[in-house]
Design an enzyme around this catalytic site. Structure first.
Site, short mmCIF file in Angstrom:
data_model
loop_
_atom_site.label_atom_id
_atom_site.label_comp_id
_atom_site.label_asym_id
_atom_site.label_seq_id
_atom_site.Cartn_x
_atom_site.Cartn_y
_atom_site.Cartn_z
NE ARG A 47 10.82 2.90 -12.42
CZ ARG A 47 11.99 3.45 -12.74
NH1 ARG A 47 12.39 4.56 -12.14
NH2 ARG A 47 12.77 2.91 -13.65
CE1 TYR A 99 -6.62 -1.51 6.49
CE2 TYR A 99 -4.27 -1.45 5.97
CZ TYR A 99 -5.56 -1.90 5.70
OH TYR A 99 -5.77 -2.74 4.65
CG ASP A 171 -4.41 6.34 7.24
OD1 ASP A 171 -5.33 6.79 6.52
OD2 ASP A 171 -4.13 5.14 7.30
CE LYS A 196 -9.27 0.47 1.94
NZ LYS A 196 -8.44 0.67 3.11
C1 LIG Z 1 -7.11 0.34 3.55
C2 LIG Z 1 -6.38 1.21 4.47
C3 LIG Z 1 -5.00 1.37 4.36
C4 LIG Z 1 -4.16 0.59 3.35
O1 LIG Z 1 -4.46 0.95 2.05
P1 LIG Z 1 -4.35 -0.05 0.78
O2 LIG Z 1 -4.86 0.79 -0.33
O3 LIG Z 1 -5.21 -1.24 1.10
O4 LIG Z 1 -2.92 -0.42 0.67
C5 LIG Z 1 -4.37 2.24 5.23
N1 LIG Z 1 -5.07 2.93 6.16
C6 LIG Z 1 -6.40 2.80 6.29
C7 LIG Z 1 -7.11 3.58 7.35
C8 LIG Z 1 -7.10 1.94 5.46
O5 LIG Z 1 -8.41 1.80 5.61
#
Ligand SMILES: *Cc1c(COP(=O)(O)O)cnc(C)c1O
Length: 380
Positions: A47, A99, A171, A196
């Site tokens: 961890r 998001y 983000d 992603k």
């Molecule tokens: C998918 C996504 C998230 C969240 O991520 P997870 O891996 O699904 O928890 C946050 N911001 C954007 C722009 C996303 O496409």
């Protein structure tokens, strides 16, 4: 080191004990010690740190030009870790087109925390600045946004947050470090859903924070260690392997994205195509300033404005898979109002432009001609 080399070698070294070129999947929870408090190597318990995760974290830091990367069990876990730095009375200013899961966390999980959230169109600089006061601790950007491809001028916003010592977090999931480096533009923290484009193969859920400043990096590391949403060794390995082809995949995502957009914008049934690479896009100038390309995310709506048209179109697709998520090698299609953004109340969706006939495409790296044929037959 240039980006294409960094994607493969950044922060990496061969395994010192075996020479393994890729870091082994250190599938272990704990590490032996020779004497109490004297571990054999640098690791004690997975961890707090695990060598496979460390390899990924070093690669992440290298790609985003940060001092430290932290790998989480999901993108939302990464966001949650940062949010835990704030307390009752603090104020956070976020973009109004977020998001869905981020919006849900801010409005549902942090509802009773005493933290005050403001949502604003970040291109209305006057409105944005009017919301800043001595309690403002964080500005949260997503650029480009999901699904309307709105942009925020990171550098212009950083010029406001830096002198006021307000943290700026971005983000960067949609753009990836191949196209945009927020830390170089003045941001303090970059967040990724590594699920992603970074991992890129739709086979893992993962998240990341990359931090510019050492003190903040240590604080966030402690927070992650003390709350525990770390990424496992196998998943760390998968994300790291994905990153090794990020530059190649992104190049093709960008090329295919442009071709799909060119087809869609000339189609008589389609009203608006949302893509920052279009010269008519309201944010094209910002896109050219802070991005090195425009990516593979494209949204559009129908001349008819009918929800039914978008549903029939999505049901007819053959190569594009109807599914949530994005950024994988395969092309995906999504209905934001019914799928990814269903958690946003209808009136707010309307207000920001997520209409019931809006479709979002994550253009993959297949042959562009096949993708266009598929869209053509589904629109017919
Ligand atoms: C998918 C996504 C998230 C969240 O991520 P997870 O891996 O699904 O928890 C946050 N911001 C954007 C722009 C996303 O496409």
């Amino acid at each position: 080191m240039k980006f294409n080399t960094k994607a493969i070698h950044g922060g990496q070294h061969h395994d010192p004990s075996t020479g393994a070129v890729m870091p082994p999947v250190f599938q272990t929870s704990t590490f032996a010690q020779t004497s109490p408090g004297k571990p054999i190597g640098d690791y004690v318990y997975s961890r707090s740190a695990n060598p496979t995760r460390t390899a990924l974290e070093n690669a992440l830091a290298s790609l985003e030009n940060g001092v430290k990367g932290l790998a989480f069990s999901s993108g939302l876990a990464a966001t949650d870790c940062l949010l835990r730095s704030f307390k009752a009375g603090d104020e956070i200013i976020a973009m109004d087109d977020l998001y869905g899961g981020t919006y849900r966390m801010f409005t549902k999980i942090y509802k009773d925390s005493g933290i005050k959230f403001h949502y604003v169109d970040m291109n209305d600089m006057e409105k944005f600045q009017s919301l800043i006061n001595e309690n403002t601790k964080l500005v949260w950007l997503e650029t480009p946004t999901n699904p309307l491809m709105k942009l925020a001028d990171i550098e212009a916003i950083a010029l406001i947050t830096i002198p006021k010592k307000i943290l700026l977090a971005v983000d960067n999931t949609f753009a990836t470090p191949y196209l945009q480096n927020p830390l170089d533009l003045g941001a303090d923290v970059v967040m990724h859903s590594a699920t992603k484009y970074l991992a890129g193969h739709s086979d893992v859920i993962a998240g990341a924070l990359i931090i510019k400043d050492k003190v903040l990096a240590e604080q966030l590391y402690f927070q992650q260690f003390a709350t525990g949403a770390t990424l496992g060794p196998m998943d760390s390995f998968l994300v790291l392997r994905g990153i090794k082809t990020l530059h190649l995949r992104m190049q093709r995502h960008c090329e295919n994205g442009l071709k799909v957009v060119e087809f869609l914008r000339n189609h008589p049934k389609i009203k608006t195509v949302y893509f920052p690479g279009l010269s008519g896009h309201p944010f094209h100038t910002i896109a050219k300033k802070q991005m090195r390309g425009f990516g593979g995310m494209v949204s559009f709506n129908f001349v008819s404005g009918e929800k039914q048209d978008s549903i029939e179109f999505l049901e007819k697709l053959k190569i594009f898979t109807l599914a949530e998520s994005l950024g994988g090698v395969e092309s995906l299609a999504n209905h934001p109002a019914l799928m990814t953004h269903a958690s946003i109340p209808e009136d707010i969706r309307r207000e920001i432009g997520i209409t019931d006939d809006l479709v979002r495409l994550s253009v993959g790296i297949e042959d562009a001609d096949d993708l266009i044929e598929d869209l053509k037959q589904a629109l017919a």
